[in-house]
Design an enzyme around this catalytic site. Structure first.
Site, PDB file in Angstrom:
ATOM      1  N   ASP A  48      53.351  41.496  21.189  1.00 10.84           N
ATOM      2  CA  ASP A  48      52.943  40.345  20.387  1.00 10.84           C
ATOM      3  C   ASP A  48      51.795  39.598  21.066  1.00 10.84           C
ATOM      4  O   ASP A  48      51.827  38.371  21.167  1.00 10.84           O
ATOM      5  CB  ASP A  48      54.150  39.421  20.165  1.00 10.84           C
ATOM      6  N   LEU A  49      50.797  40.341  21.507  1.00 10.54           N
ATOM      7  CA  LEU A  49      49.669  39.701  22.186  1.00 10.54           C
ATOM      8  C   LEU A  49      48.733  39.111  21.142  1.00 10.54           C
ATOM      9  O   LEU A  49      48.228  39.830  20.284  1.00 10.54           O
ATOM     10  CB  LEU A  49      48.926  40.727  23.047  1.00 10.54           C
TER      11      LEU A  49
END
Ligand SMILES: *[C@@H]1O[C@H](CO)[C@@H](O)[C@H](O)[C@H]1NC(C)=O
Ligand SMILES: *[C@@H]1O[C@H](CO)[C@@H](O)[C@H](O)[C@H]1NC(C)=O
Length: 377
Positions: A48-49
């Site tokens: 979830d960057l």
């Protein structure tokens, strides 16, 4: 935990008009990639960057404050030969292979590519009004505006960097460690070099290959440019070869242990070493290491691939090519009995002398990589 009071990356990007000058973008990229290459070494995918939602925080309000990657709520462990299949993450940053439900650490690198794109040009590479529209664009479309005015003032190195992160084929995409040794970043001060697990997977496949495939890879390694050898040299150095310039399984063990967290030390390192047991009692010098650790898929993504392949074939033809039986090639490539090998392999063998043709050579370079690599030994 450390208190981060510097605000999030997205706020800083917005405060600066939506994009960064190249040098400032580099500083952000190096910090993110240092963390992510460390995570990937431990077998952790963040998943979830993205610049918003408090996933990247600054430690202080200072201009030079450190950037921290946080919120590992969606992260997971992945073994070197495993693929994850649940769709998680955020639409704008999600990698194509996540949508195809078969992915690993490369998916994080895609998200970093999206962030790099935004930092450099101020707009999103894939955009649509609806979520399904974004997904379609991520799967099918080329990053938008790459050739337009917003990219005209950006250096060719930066552009190449982003392109190689946003390759839709995860096998062709750079790894986080590789991104740190890309010409755009490689001379930056704070780059932290770590062992790259894909190198070990490629070495494993190499050692298991027939002598014919090894000869083909060695010929290809001889055509690598200094720029392409740069990353391999770094990785070889991390493995700390002995005085005679060669590495063994013990060197790999030491390199793995060096930057391992406790969790990695207890289970991941023994697993990886067990999967590499074919390297036992074997030494590898740098020249052979290059042949073993180069990625054919990644080289194929380069504009000059055709040239590489042609010159490698010439070298192979002089020193390594030999007459080959169709069954031998079929077994080398793990073609099943259901495949009509004679029809398929006909143009992989040269009619005049029964040696490998250029097409056969390319197939041989790939070996079983597309099948064998994802399976456990
Ligand atoms: C280095 O090479 C020499 C001569 O070939 C050999 O005697 C020696 O054992 C080698 N050392 C290592 C650490 O492999
Ligand atoms: C990796 O290990 C070396 C040696 O212990 C250390 O100097 C370095 O800071 C470590 N790198 C990271 C990113 O933890």
């Amino acid at each position: 935990m450390e208190l981060c009071i510097g605000g999030e990356l997205l706020d800083r990007i917005l405060a600066r008009g939506g994009k960064y000058p190249e040098d400032d973008a580099k500083a952000v990229m190096v910090q993110i990639l240092n963390v992510v290459s460390f995570c990937h070494l431990q077998g952790v995918v963040h998943r979830d960057l993205k610049p918003g939602c408090n996933n990247f925080l600054y430690t202080s309000k200072d201009e030079t404050s450190e950037l921290k990657v946080i919120d590992f709520g969606l992260s997971d462990y992945v073994r070197p030969d495993e693929r994850l299949n649940d769709i998680v993450g955020s639409a704008y940053y999600v990698a194509p292979e996540v949508l195809h439900r078969s992915y690993s650490t490369e998916a994080d690198v895609w998200s970093i590519g999206v962030i790099a794109y935004i930092l450099l040009c101020g707009s999103r590479p894939f955009w649509a009004r609806t979520e399904s529209g974004i997904f379609r664009s991520v799967l099918k479309a080329e990053p938008k505006n790459f050739d337009e005015a917003s990219w005209a003032t950006i250096s060719p190195e930066a552009k190449d960097f982003v392109k190689r992160l946003l390759n839709k084929d995860p096998r062709r995409r750079m790894t986080a460690a590789q991104a740190l040794s890309h010409p755009w970043l490689r001379n930056y001060n704070d780059v932290k070099l770590l062992l790259d697990i894909p190198v070990l997977k490629l070495m494993r496949a190499y050692v298991r290959s027939s002598s014919l495939r090894k000869a083909a890879l060695r010929a290809l390694a001889k055509t690598l440019t200094a720029d392409e050898v740069f990353y391999l040299k770094e990785q070889f150095t991390i493995l700390q070869p002995n005085k005679n310039g060669s590495i063994t399984l013990e060197h790999i063990r030491m390199a793995l242990m060096k930057n391992a967290t406790d969790a990695m030390r207890d289970s991941r390192v023994p697993d990886i070493l067990a999967s590499l047991n074919t390297l036992q009692h074997r030494k590898m010098e740098f020249e052979e290491f290059c042949a073993a650790a180069l990625s054919v898929h990644q080289l194929e993504a380069l504009d000059r691939w055709e040239q590489h392949a042609r010159s490698a074939y010439e070298i192979f033809d002089q020193d390594g090519n030999r007459a080959i039986v169709i069954q031998e090639l079929a077994s080398e490539l793990a073609l099943g009995p259901s495949i009509p090998v004679h029809a398929v392999l006909n143009d992989w063998i040269r009619h005049g002398d029964g040696k490998l043709s250029f097409r056969g050579f390319i197939k041989l370079l790939h070996g079983m990589s597309s099948r064998g690599m994802t399976k456990a030994p």
